[in-house]
Design a protein around this motif. Structure first.
Motif, PDB file in Angstrom:
ATOM      1  N   ASN A 332      -0.615   2.444 -10.328  1.00 25.81           N
ATOM      2  CA  ASN A 332       0.103   2.748  -9.092  1.00 25.81           C
ATOM      3  C   ASN A 332       0.273   1.493  -8.233  1.00 25.81           C
ATOM      4  OD1 ASN A 332       0.414   5.461  -9.664  1.00 25.81           O
ATOM      5  ND2 ASN A 332      -1.559   6.009  -8.760  1.00 25.81           N
ATOM      6  N   THR A 335       3.210  -0.513  -9.772  1.00 25.56           N
ATOM      7  CA  THR A 335       4.558   0.034  -9.584  1.00 25.56           C
ATOM      8  C   THR A 335       4.930   0.227  -8.120  1.00 25.56           C
ATOM      9  OG1 THR A 335       3.659   2.271  -9.870  1.00 25.56           O
ATOM     10  CG2 THR A 335       4.572   1.182 -11.824  1.00 25.56           C
ATOM     11  N   GLN A 336       3.936   0.448  -7.260  1.00 30.91           N
ATOM     12  CA  GLN A 336       4.226   0.719  -5.855  1.00 30.91           C
ATOM     13  C   GLN A 336       4.163  -0.524  -4.966  1.00 30.91           C
ATOM     14  OE1 GLN A 336       5.342   3.650  -4.927  1.00 30.91           O
ATOM     15  NE2 GLN A 336       5.061   4.475  -6.991  1.00 30.91           N
ATOM     16  N   ASN A 340       7.535  -2.984  -6.882  1.00 28.66           N
ATOM     17  CA  ASN A 340       8.170  -1.840  -6.219  1.00 28.66           C
ATOM     18  C   ASN A 340       9.687  -1.897  -6.394  1.00 28.66           C
ATOM     19  OD1 ASN A 340       9.498  -0.554  -3.652  1.00 28.66           O
ATOM     20  ND2 ASN A 340       7.481   0.375  -3.842  1.00 28.66           N
TER      21      ASN A 340
END
Length: 413
Positions: A332, A335-336, A340
């Protein structure tokens, strides 16, 4: 993007236009409410007319219908307000792609004075905007066409209430699984059409046999038959064979007169009925159903694979989630934060809108790569993975040194 920036200067308008999907949902729910009222209150007055069981319910349907039309208007207006430049730009890009595709053909390279000829053709093919052209391009957009049709049916439904049932079909557009049901028919339309044509030919052949040899078994309306069939001529025989044979679960033999053992055509009728059941009911119909079901399954698996690809692979660098789990790193966070998607999109929009002379070295490089449609500036790896790998390599090297020292000490002792 520039249009979106201008639109964002008016927060209320921007927020209101961005809620066009909410208006579409509200319109659909009102249609559901209206149809529920019709379901429990519509009664037949005469043979060709109907009425509400209560006048108050009729007034309620008209009142709700007005709001439903207003929401349908809002959907169309807000969508056009938000996406009008996108529709025009999309068509401009489509024209440019088609133009470049034509230039790549060998035909143009063999034309005398090809450089000049290509320049002349490019000027002729260049996308020229006119008000009428923009209007026609907007009408060609699928969402605009659908919204116009939806609004038209909504207006007609204020006069003919039973048309509200047609608006329930909006559920198909709102649900991806139901759309796949329609695509399962449309994607193999040619194959289904050819199979259906073959089926019509087979039915025609059975109709000719029925007319020549078994016309007396087709029961007219004067006979005691559950379903009337006619075979006075080949057209009547074809219509009866098709209409009755396709609907009967056991084939044509279930709905035409039965032959007895005393009948001279008894065995011929048995062969006729059995062959119709096997060829038409069992084989042809199941082939058509099989094509539709297989296509639906392929579409479902394709959608599942796309969702899995989006969930387990980084859109920016393409690395798999499993690689991070093996290193006990946060997927996470990668990807975040690190990669992003919206941060990269914002950066690309910023670079696209920024003049070249105002860009620094890195921005200029990215802008030039974008103009060449080159995605080489996107990262191919993750900093987290590289740091983890570097740390692991250092630990391995240190462990090897310790082992070497221990072996050396043992050897000396």
């Amino acid at each position: 993007m520039e249009y979106q920036q201008k639109l964002s200067r008016y927060p209320f308008l921007s927020k209101a236009c961005g809620m066009w999907k909410v208006y579409a949902s509200a319109s659909f729910y009102l249609v559901v409410v209206i149809n529920l009222i019709l379901l429990f209150s519509a009664t037949r007055e005469t043979q060709d007319n109907w009425e509400f069981s209560s006048e108050a319910l009729g007034s309620a349907v008209r009142f709700i219908g007005v709001f439903q039309v207003l929401f349908a208007v809002l959907v169309l207006v807000c969508y056009l307000t938000e996406y009008y430049p996108v529709i025009i730009k999309k068509n401009e890009l489509a024209v440019d792609r088609e133009t470049h595709r034509l230039y790549d053909k060998e035909t143009y390279s063999r034309v005398q004075g090809s450089v000049l000829m290509k320049a002349l053709i490019k000027n002729k093919k260049h996308f020229q905007r006119t008000k009428l052209g923009d209007f026609l391009l907007v009408l060609q957009d699928l969402q605009v066409s659908y919204s116009l049709l939806y609004l038209l049916v909504s207006l007609l439904a204020l006069i003919h209430f039973m048309l509200y049932g047609v608006l329930l079909l909006d559920l198909v557009k709102r649900n991806e699984n139901l759309l796949n049901v329609l695509r399962s028919v449309s994607l193999n339309s040619k194959q289904l059409l050819l199979t259906s044509l073959f089926g019509v030919i087979v039915l025609y052949l059975f109709s000719t046999l029925g007319l020549v040899y078994f016309s007396e078994y087709y029961l007219a309306e004067t006979d005691d038959a559950e379903m009337n069939t006619y075979c006075g001529d080949l057209l009547e025989c074809f219509v009866s064979t098709s209409a009755v044979g396709l609907r009967a679960g056991g084939g044509l033999g279930d709905w035409i007169g039965q032959a007895t053992q005393e009948d001279s055509k008894y065995w011929a009728r048995m062969a006729f009925d059995l062959s119709f059941f096997i060829v038409v009911t069992v084989v042809l119909l199941n082939i058509i159903f099989g094509i539709i079901i297989d296509t639906f399954g392929e579409l479902r698996d394709e959608r599942k694979a796309k969702l899995q690809e989006m969930a387990e692979n980084c859109f920016i660098c393409g690395l798999n989630k499993f690689q991070f789990e093996m290193k006990r790193l946060s997927w996470n966070k990668h990807t975040q934060i690190d990669h992003n998607l919206f941060s990269y999109l914002s950066f690309l929009v910023h670079i696209n809108c920024k003049p070249l002379e105002e860009c620094n070295g890195a921005e200029k490089y990215v802008k030039e790569q974008m103009q060449e449609n080159n995605l080489g500036f996107f990262p191919q790896n993750s900093q987290l993975l590289e740091e983890c790998q570097s740390t692991q390599n250092e630990l391995i090297v240190e462990s090897l040194k310790n082992i070497q020292e221990e072996i050396f000490n043992i050897a000396n002792s």
